[in-house]
Each structure stands twice: as C-alpha cells, then as structure tokens.
Write a protein that holds these residues in place. Structure first.
Motif, PDB file in Angstrom:
ATOM      1  N   ARG A  42      54.984  72.906 106.212  1.00  0.00           N
ATOM      2  CA  ARG A  42      55.864  72.391 104.956  1.00  0.00           C
ATOM      3  C   ARG A  42      56.813  72.957 106.529  1.00  0.00           C
ATOM      4  O   ARG A  42      58.694  71.990 106.581  1.00  0.00           O
ATOM      5  N   ALA A  43      57.073  73.787 106.107  1.00  0.00           N
ATOM      6  CA  ALA A  43      58.655  74.486 107.019  1.00  0.00           C
ATOM      7  C   ALA A  43      58.597  73.767 108.209  1.00  0.00           C
ATOM      8  O   ALA A  43      59.777  72.616 109.205  1.00  0.00           O
TER       9      ALA A  43
ATOM     10  N   VAL B  41      35.674  87.804 108.311  1.00  0.00           N
ATOM     11  CA  VAL B  41      36.336  86.676 108.485  1.00  0.00           C
ATOM     12  C   VAL B  41      38.079  86.547 108.894  1.00  0.00           C
ATOM     13  O   VAL B  41      38.203  87.900 108.035  1.00  0.00           O
ATOM     14  N   GLU B  42      38.028  85.861 109.227  1.00  0.00           N
ATOM     15  CA  GLU B  42      39.879  86.110 109.990  1.00  0.00           C
ATOM     16  C   GLU B  42      40.189  85.252 108.344  1.00  0.00           C
ATOM     17  O   GLU B  42      39.486  83.728 107.872  1.00  0.00           O
ATOM     18  N   VAL B  43      41.239  85.992 108.017  1.00  0.00           N
ATOM     19  CA  VAL B  43      41.745  84.939 106.828  1.00  0.00           C
ATOM     20  C   VAL B  43      42.821  84.068 107.359  1.00  0.00           C
ATOM     21  O   VAL B  43      43.700  84.803 107.889  1.00  0.00           O
ATOM     22  N   LEU B  44      43.416  83.040 107.225  1.00  0.00           N
ATOM     23  CA  LEU B  44      44.476  82.675 107.349  1.00  0.00           C
ATOM     24  C   LEU B  44      45.225  82.015 106.079  1.00  0.00           C
ATOM     25  O   LEU B  44      44.269  81.208 105.045  1.00  0.00           O
ATOM     26  N   PHE B  45      46.589  82.311 106.103  1.00  0.00           N
ATOM     27  CA  PHE B  45      47.143  81.662 104.413  1.00  0.00           C
ATOM     28  C   PHE B  45      47.505  80.184 104.638  1.00  0.00           C
ATOM     29  O   PHE B  45      48.765  80.336 105.986  1.00  0.00           O
ATOM     30  N   ASP B  46      47.377  79.809 103.798  1.00  0.00           N
ATOM     31  CA  ASP B  46      47.660  78.203 104.304  1.00  0.00           C
ATOM     32  C   ASP B  46      47.978  76.892 103.258  1.00  0.00           C
ATOM     33  O   ASP B  46      47.831  77.337 101.983  1.00  0.00           O
ATOM     34  N   GLY B  47      49.201  77.421 102.480  1.00  0.00           N
ATOM     35  CA  GLY B  47      49.564  76.410 101.595  1.00  0.00           C
ATOM     36  C   GLY B  47      50.989  77.454 100.724  1.00  0.00           C
ATOM     37  O   GLY B  47      51.021  78.522 100.836  1.00  0.00           O
ATOM     38  N   GLY B  48      51.775  76.716 100.340  1.00  0.00           N
ATOM     39  CA  GLY B  48      52.810  77.281  99.408  1.00  0.00           C
ATOM     40  C   GLY B  48      53.861  78.388 100.101  1.00  0.00           C
ATOM     41  O   GLY B  48      54.520  78.930  99.145  1.00  0.00           O
ATOM     42  N   VAL B  49      53.609  78.540 101.626  1.00  0.00           N
ATOM     43  CA  VAL B  49      54.319  79.620 102.421  1.00  0.00           C
ATOM     44  C   VAL B  49      55.888  78.765 102.170  1.00  0.00           C
ATOM     45  O   VAL B  49      56.092  77.725 102.429  1.00  0.00           O
ATOM     46  N   ARG B  50      56.868  79.278 101.801  1.00  0.00           N
ATOM     47  CA  ARG B  50      58.041  78.526 101.378  1.00  0.00           C
ATOM     48  C   ARG B  50      59.074  79.762 102.275  1.00  0.00           C
ATOM     49  O   ARG B  50      60.439  79.270 102.314  1.00  0.00           O
ATOM     50  N   SER B  51      59.191  81.006 102.533  1.00  0.00           N
ATOM     51  CA  SER B  51      60.360  81.691 103.051  1.00  0.00           C
ATOM     52  C   SER B  51      59.101  82.775 103.527  1.00  0.00           C
ATOM     53  O   SER B  51      57.970  83.453 103.411  1.00  0.00           O
ATOM     54  N   GLY B  52      60.039  83.859 104.009  1.00  0.00           N
ATOM     55  CA  GLY B  52      59.522  84.793 104.965  1.00  0.00           C
ATOM     56  C   GLY B  52      59.364  85.935 104.238  1.00  0.00           C
ATOM     57  O   GLY B  52      58.026  86.711 103.731  1.00  0.00           O
ATOM     58  N   GLN B  53      59.543  86.054 102.696  1.00  0.00           N
ATOM     59  CA  GLN B  53      58.597  87.110 101.341  1.00  0.00           C
ATOM     60  C   GLN B  53      57.611  86.337 101.013  1.00  0.00           C
ATOM     61  O   GLN B  53      56.349  87.299 100.827  1.00  0.00           O
TER      62      GLN B  53
ATOM     63  N   LYS C 210      65.117  75.911 113.989  1.00  0.00           N
ATOM     64  CA  LYS C 210      66.001  77.104 113.502  1.00  0.00           C
ATOM     65  C   LYS C 210      65.033  77.449 111.774  1.00  0.00           C
ATOM     66  O   LYS C 210      65.375  78.111 111.295  1.00  0.00           O
ATOM     67  N   ALA C 211      63.604  76.210 111.532  1.00  0.00           N
ATOM     68  CA  ALA C 211      63.205  76.229 110.302  1.00  0.00           C
ATOM     69  C   ALA C 211      62.177  77.969 110.628  1.00  0.00           C
ATOM     70  O   ALA C 211      61.901  78.477 110.228  1.00  0.00           O
ATOM     71  N   ILE C 212      61.405  77.837 112.148  1.00  0.00           N
ATOM     72  CA  ILE C 212      60.808  78.683 112.306  1.00  0.00           C
ATOM     73  C   ILE C 212      62.037  80.322 112.599  1.00  0.00           C
ATOM     74  O   ILE C 212      61.602  80.949 111.774  1.00  0.00           O
ATOM     75  N   GLU C 213      63.406  80.149 112.521  1.00  0.00           N
ATOM     76  CA  GLU C 213      64.021  81.390 113.158  1.00  0.00           C
ATOM     77  C   GLU C 213      64.429  82.039 111.319  1.00  0.00           C
ATOM     78  O   GLU C 213      64.315  82.999 111.090  1.00  0.00           O
ATOM     79  N   ILE C 214      64.304  80.777 110.589  1.00  0.00           N
ATOM     80  CA  ILE C 214      64.676  81.063 109.057  1.00  0.00           C
ATOM     81  C   ILE C 214      64.091  81.971 108.176  1.00  0.00           C
ATOM     82  O   ILE C 214      63.911  83.418 107.735  1.00  0.00           O
ATOM     83  N   LEU C 215      62.118  81.183 108.785  1.00  0.00           N
ATOM     84  CA  LEU C 215      61.740  82.142 108.666  1.00  0.00           C
ATOM     85  C   LEU C 215      61.304  84.201 109.195  1.00  0.00           C
ATOM     86  O   LEU C 215      60.837  85.160 108.236  1.00  0.00           O
ATOM     87  N   ARG C 216      61.575  84.065 110.154  1.00  0.00           N
ATOM     88  CA  ARG C 216      61.262  85.384 110.712  1.00  0.00           C
ATOM     89  C   ARG C 216      62.126  86.065 110.897  1.00  0.00           C
ATOM     90  O   ARG C 216      61.879  87.188 110.221  1.00  0.00           O
TER      91      ARG C 216
ATOM     92  N   ALA D 111      64.757  67.239 109.330  1.00  0.00           N
ATOM     93  CA  ALA D 111      66.174  67.598 109.836  1.00  0.00           C
ATOM     94  C   ALA D 111      66.612  66.944 110.953  1.00  0.00           C
ATOM     95  O   ALA D 111      67.971  66.991 111.101  1.00  0.00           O
ATOM     96  N   GLY D 112      66.552  67.863 111.620  1.00  0.00           N
ATOM     97  CA  GLY D 112      66.745  67.903 113.617  1.00  0.00           C
ATOM     98  C   GLY D 112      65.983  68.049 114.487  1.00  0.00           C
ATOM     99  O   GLY D 112      66.128  68.612 115.687  1.00  0.00           O
ATOM    100  N   GLY D 113      65.010  67.377 114.807  1.00  0.00           N
ATOM    101  CA  GLY D 113      64.223  67.277 115.174  1.00  0.00           C
ATOM    102  C   GLY D 113      63.760  68.881 116.341  1.00  0.00           C
ATOM    103  O   GLY D 113      63.120  69.649 115.326  1.00  0.00           O
ATOM    104  N   GLU D 114      62.945  68.999 117.301  1.00  0.00           N
ATOM    105  CA  GLU D 114      62.777  70.053 117.794  1.00  0.00           C
ATOM    106  C   GLU D 114      63.912  71.112 117.289  1.00  0.00           C
ATOM    107  O   GLU D 114      63.528  72.603 117.616  1.00  0.00           O
TER     108      GLU D 114
END
Length: 87
Positions: A41-42, A12-24, A57-63, A49-52
């Motif tokens: 959510r991010a 089974v492929e396990v994908l985590f969905d929900g509650g992901v708010r940080s890189g941690q 930026k949100a993805i970069e922060i998580l990375r 907050a800023g369109g595309e």
C-alpha cells in the motif's frame, strides 16, 4: 498472546501482509514473529504521488519510523526485536 515463532517454530516463514501503514506496525509484526512485512500500500501510494521518487520516499518514511520506534524501545537492531517491545 504467543508469537508466531512459538506457534510454528522454524517450520514456516511468516510474512505480515496487510494493514502496514507505519514503522510502528512493522515493529509490532516483527515482535510477534513475522520474518518480514509487505508494504504494498505504501509503495502504491508513493508511486501514485511521485513515481519512482515517491516510492523511495514512502520506503524512507517507513524506515525512519521503524528506526525511531526501535530507539524509543532501546532496540539496537532488527534482530533484537521481540515481544519485550510490546509491553
């Protein structure tokens, strides 16, 4: 606590969905056996907050948060993430 990999193996492929708010959070999910994390959510907050550019930026922060967390645990690649990082 065992990992998702121990419970379902390679069947089974396990994908985590929900509650992901940080890189941690991403690191914890991967360490517990998730194949990937869904970060809707991010994405939506960034879009609001800023369109595309906000989404990028949100993805970069998580990375960056994941990268710092990996460095603090001595993990050099995503493939090396396992339950050791949770101790």
């Amino acid at each position: 606590m065992g990992s998702c990999r121990e419970a379902v193996g390679s069947e089974v492929e396990v994908l985590f969905d929900g509650g992901v708010r940080s890189g941690q959070d991403v690191m914890r999910a991967l360490a517990l056996g998730a194949r990937a994390c869904l970060v809707g959510r991010a994405y939506v907050y960034g879009l609001d907050a800023g369109g595309e550019a906000g989404v990028a930026k949100a993805i970069e922060i998580l990375r960056k948060e994941l990268s710092v967390t990996m460095a603090l645990t001595g993990t050099r690649s995503v493939e090396e993430i396992d339950q050791r990082v949770l101790n």
